[in-house]
Write a protein that holds these residues in place. Structure first.
Motif, short mmCIF file in Angstrom:
data_model
loop_
_atom_site.label_atom_id
_atom_site.label_comp_id
_atom_site.label_asym_id
_atom_site.label_seq_id
_atom_site.Cartn_x
_atom_site.Cartn_y
_atom_site.Cartn_z
N MET A 69 -46.96 73.37 -24.37
CA MET A 69 -46.09 72.04 -24.55
C MET A 69 -46.30 70.83 -23.87
O MET A 69 -46.70 71.00 -22.46
CB MET A 69 -44.65 72.26 -24.72
CG MET A 69 -44.28 73.58 -25.56
SD MET A 69 -44.97 73.48 -27.20
CE MET A 69 -43.78 72.33 -27.84
N VAL A 71 -45.77 68.39 -20.94
CA VAL A 71 -44.68 68.57 -19.84
C VAL A 71 -43.69 67.17 -19.88
O VAL A 71 -43.69 66.26 -20.47
CB VAL A 71 -45.61 68.49 -18.55
CG1 VAL A 71 -46.75 69.34 -18.46
CG2 VAL A 71 -46.22 66.96 -18.16
N ARG A 72 -42.66 67.92 -19.16
CA ARG A 72 -41.65 66.72 -18.99
C ARG A 72 -41.49 66.28 -17.70
O ARG A 72 -41.50 67.07 -16.73
CB ARG A 72 -40.21 67.57 -19.38
CG ARG A 72 -40.00 67.77 -20.98
CD ARG A 72 -38.68 68.66 -21.44
NE ARG A 72 -38.27 69.43 -20.60
CZ ARG A 72 -38.28 70.77 -20.87
NH1 ARG A 72 -39.19 71.12 -21.76
NH2 ARG A 72 -37.86 71.83 -20.17
N SER A 108 -50.45 67.58 -18.86
CA SER A 108 -50.64 68.45 -19.77
C SER A 108 -52.25 68.63 -20.15
O SER A 108 -52.40 70.11 -20.13
CB SER A 108 -49.96 67.87 -21.01
OG SER A 108 -48.79 67.58 -20.83
N TYR A 127 -50.04 71.62 -27.55
CA TYR A 127 -49.44 71.41 -28.80
C TYR A 127 -49.44 70.16 -29.67
O TYR A 127 -49.69 69.12 -28.95
CB TYR A 127 -47.72 71.49 -28.54
CG TYR A 127 -46.93 71.37 -29.90
CD1 TYR A 127 -46.61 72.65 -30.55
CD2 TYR A 127 -46.20 70.24 -30.21
CE1 TYR A 127 -45.75 72.53 -31.60
CE2 TYR A 127 -45.38 70.19 -31.48
CZ TYR A 127 -45.13 71.48 -32.15
OH TYR A 127 -44.19 71.11 -33.19
N GLN A 138 -45.96 80.33 -25.86
CA GLN A 138 -45.51 78.90 -25.75
C GLN A 138 -45.30 78.79 -24.33
O GLN A 138 -44.53 79.33 -23.77
CB GLN A 138 -44.46 78.55 -26.72
CG GLN A 138 -44.07 77.07 -26.72
CD GLN A 138 -43.10 76.57 -27.55
OE1 GLN A 138 -43.43 76.75 -28.98
NE2 GLN A 138 -41.91 76.63 -27.35
N GLU A 140 -43.93 76.03 -21.51
CA GLU A 140 -43.11 74.66 -21.41
C GLU A 140 -43.09 74.64 -19.72
O GLU A 140 -42.62 75.48 -18.90
CB GLU A 140 -41.95 74.56 -22.05
CG GLU A 140 -41.82 74.85 -23.45
CD GLU A 140 -40.34 75.18 -24.19
OE1 GLU A 140 -39.79 74.16 -24.08
OE2 GLU A 140 -39.96 76.37 -24.16
N THR A 141 -43.25 73.33 -19.51
CA THR A 141 -43.16 73.00 -17.95
C THR A 141 -42.48 71.76 -17.67
O THR A 141 -42.70 70.73 -18.32
CB THR A 141 -44.74 73.19 -17.40
OG1 THR A 141 -45.52 74.07 -17.55
CG2 THR A 141 -44.63 72.71 -15.85
N GLU A 142 -41.65 71.92 -16.81
CA GLU A 142 -40.56 70.82 -16.40
C GLU A 142 -41.05 70.43 -14.92
O GLU A 142 -40.87 71.14 -13.98
CB GLU A 142 -39.16 71.10 -16.48
CG GLU A 142 -38.49 69.74 -16.12
CD GLU A 142 -36.91 70.34 -16.28
OE1 GLU A 142 -36.04 69.40 -16.05
OE2 GLU A 142 -36.46 71.36 -16.65
N THR A 159 -41.42 76.65 -15.16
CA THR A 159 -42.36 76.92 -16.24
C THR A 159 -41.45 78.13 -17.14
O THR A 159 -41.12 79.06 -16.38
CB THR A 159 -43.68 77.36 -15.79
OG1 THR A 159 -44.55 76.33 -15.28
CG2 THR A 159 -44.50 77.53 -17.13
#
Length: 221
Positions: A69, A71-72, A108, A127, A138, A140-142, A159
């Motif tokens: 996904m 990254v945030r 990303s 994604y 899936q 997801e990394t912040e 993560t």
């Protein structure tokens, strides 16, 4: 009639006199703009993972897609300028030193490319991934911190790996590393950022490999 031109000249002078200060200011601004040159701008890109041995064991393959996904990022990193953090001064945005593209997109894309290398598979995608693909995992990394000072660069991130088909979280891990900056200037700063990001990729790849082992064993039985 002979005095009319002189009368017009006096009227024109009276009308123009209040405008002289503004005209002088405008001329000075135009001249300063012609003389001064804008500060040069340098753009930087995160370096891809150097050739590395895959972390995945022989015999283990990806039976499905791994979807990464976007990254945030924290708000102060969502802009073009490179950010440094000197002790006690807080984040500082560097004028003239810019990322080559949006930082979240760079990170990303870097994670995807690194995971493809580390897992020895093209079945890692950003994604929404290829059309008709179905994600097995899936990721997801912040990003909490992605900055440093003149000596070190620090990356802090969390993560989460999930199973999107069962709607279940499989793992959630924190990552923190401070890496020494080798060399001078902001090229060395970005090189340190790239290296610590590669270490995060290796950490994520190891977590995925641990999840793949039982899945692979089940498929082979």
């Amino acid at each position: 009639m002979s005095g009319t031109p002189h009368g017009l000249s006096r009227i024109q002078s009276a009308l123009l006199q209040p405008l002289l200060p503004a005209l002088v200011l405008l001329m000075s601004i135009m001249l300063s703009g012609c003389i001064s040159k804008p500060a040069p701008t340098t753009v930087y890109a995160l370096e891809p993972l150097a050739t590395s041995s895959p972390v995945i064991s022989k015999g283990i393959t990806l039976p499905g897609m791994i979807m990464v996904m976007p990254v945030r990022l924290p708000p102060h990193l969502r802009q073009k300028s490179i950010v440094v953090e000197e002790a006690g001064a807080g984040p500082k945005m560097l004028a003239g030193h810019l990322w080559a593209g949006p930082l979240d997109e760079q990170i990303s894309a870097n994670l995807v490319a690194s995971l493809q290398t580390l897992l020895a598979s093209p079945n890692v995608a950003l994604y929404p991934g290829p059309r008709y693909s179905r994600a097995m995992y899936q990721v997801e990394t912040e990003i909490i911190r992605f900055s440093g000072d003149s000596r070190t660069f620090t990356l802090r991130a969390v993560t989460t790996i999930s199973d999107p088909n069962e709607r279940r979280m499989l793992s959630r891990t924190a990552f923190t590393e401070t890496f020494p900056i080798e060399g001078e200037g902001y090229s060395a700063y970005v090189a340190a950022a790239s290296k610590v990001l590669a270490h995060l990729s290796a950490d994520i790849a190891a977590a995925l490999t641990d999840l793949l082992k039982p899945a692979s064993g089940t498929n082979n039985s």
